[in-house]
Scaffold this active site. Structure first.
Site, PDB file in Angstrom:
ATOM      1  N   SER A  23      62.167  39.982  25.808  1.00 18.38           N
ATOM      2  CA  SER A  23      61.092  39.795  26.765  1.00 18.38           C
ATOM      3  C   SER A  23      59.755  39.578  26.044  1.00 18.38           C
ATOM      4  CB  SER A  23      61.033  40.984  27.727  1.00 18.38           C
ATOM      5  OG  SER A  23      60.189  40.734  28.808  1.00 18.38           O
ATOM      6  N   ASP A  45      66.323  34.579  35.668  1.00 17.14           N
ATOM      7  CA  ASP A  45      65.238  35.156  34.872  1.00 17.14           C
ATOM      8  C   ASP A  45      63.992  34.304  35.054  1.00 17.14           C
ATOM      9  OD1 ASP A  45      63.519  36.195  32.993  1.00 17.14           O
ATOM     10  OD2 ASP A  45      64.799  35.765  31.268  1.00 17.14           O
ATOM     11  N   HIS A 104      66.801  39.107  33.918  1.00 17.84           N
ATOM     12  CA  HIS A 104      65.785  39.552  32.973  1.00 17.84           C
ATOM     13  C   HIS A 104      65.759  41.078  32.916  1.00 17.84           C
ATOM     14  CE1 HIS A 104      62.122  39.057  30.589  1.00 17.84           C
ATOM     15  NE2 HIS A 104      61.732  40.184  31.150  1.00 17.84           N
TER      16      HIS A 104
END
Length: 289
Positions: free
Chosen positions: A68, A220, A250
């Protein structure tokens, strides 16, 4: 941080690896580029021969990783040492798990498709992104409207034009629309900075990077960042190992520990570790965030 601590310990045991977790400074108390500078400083410190020797690290098997927003930091931490003769070529691999790689365009197709999540919504992602630069909420509002980029930044749009980079299956016959320039009164030079948006690195910079492994998930909001980066790397001749998981989301990597222990996170972990195992087993130094 518990899932990452567990992942680091699991990785160390699984691969007989030295794992260094960087507890970088967080915004808004420490705005950009504090997190980036902390990670780069730590990587440079650990790359010293005496430090590698102290911890029994094989200098031929050093990898930097992150997921991320930490995928952003891992990307820039991999890019910058390549310009320093003292550190050049010491990092052998970079492993990026659904990385966020650009602040330029906030209406990528994945931003539109997963506006409400799962886990990370568009509004929350933009709130966190804007706080990385300032607590002034006008930036957040401008990014939400995709009207935050300053005059003179149009040359960067070619790096995020998804019509040139995304697989056909994700384009859905839509036409790319550029962000609107010059609508934000405040000035944020960081919006033009490759440390904030490593997706805008030049071709020669990309060619000099460590061996990349990139994992993306279909569901995501920042999926397209990773997919565009992969295409850019391949376009300049870089061999990329890419795992794309159609049924994952995600942040799934944070769901690998109790009370979750969910397969959707464990599968991502296992793919990532499998790649490390195949390419860098035994005395890997993995810098994870």
């Amino acid at each position: 941080m518990q899932p990452y601590d567990d992942l680091s310990r699991w990785t160390a045991n699984k691969l007989d690896a030295v794992v260094v977790g960087i507890d970088y400074r967080l915004a808004p108390h420490y705005p950009f580029p504090a997190a980036h500078e902390g990670c780069v400083l730590m990587v440079k410190f650990f790359l010293q021969d005496k430090i590698l020797e102290k911890y029994g690290v094989d200098p031929a098997r050093i990898c930097v990783s992150g997921d991320s927003s930490a995928g952003t930091l891992a990307t820039t931490a991999s890019q910058l040492p390549q310009n320093n003769p003292e550190h050049k070529d010491k990092i052998k691999a970079q492993a990026l798990i659904y990385p966020g790689l650009q602040f330029i365009d906030s209406l990528m197709l994945s931003h539109q498709d997963y506006e409400h999540g799962p886990i990370l919504s568009r509004e929350m992602a933009i709130k966190l992104a804007s706080l990385y630069l300032t607590e002034d909420t006008s930036l957040k509002q401008a990014i939400l409207r995709n009207k935050h980029m300053p005059e003179g930044s149009r040359h960067l749009f070619k790096f995020v034009n998804w019509s040139d980079f995304l697989p056909e299956e994700y384009k859905k016959n839509q036409i790319y629309t550029e962000p609107v320039l010059g609508k934000l009164d405040a000035s944020y030079p960081a919006l033009l900075d490759s440390r904030l948006s490593p997706l805008i690195a030049s071709g020669p910079q990309l060619q000099s990077l460590p061996l990349p492994y990139i994992l993306t998930c279909k569901h995501d909001i920042i999926r397209d960042d990773g997919l565009i980066y992969i295409t850019r790397l391949r376009n300049v001749g870089v061999q990329v190992t890419h795992d794309h998981i159609e049924d994952r989301i995600h942040g799934a990597l944070t769901l690998t520990t109790p009370p979750y222990n969910l397969h959707l996170g464990l599968r991502i972990r296992d793919k990532y570790i499998s790649w490390l195992d195949k390419n860098y087993k035994s005395k890997v130094h993995l810098s994870s965030h």
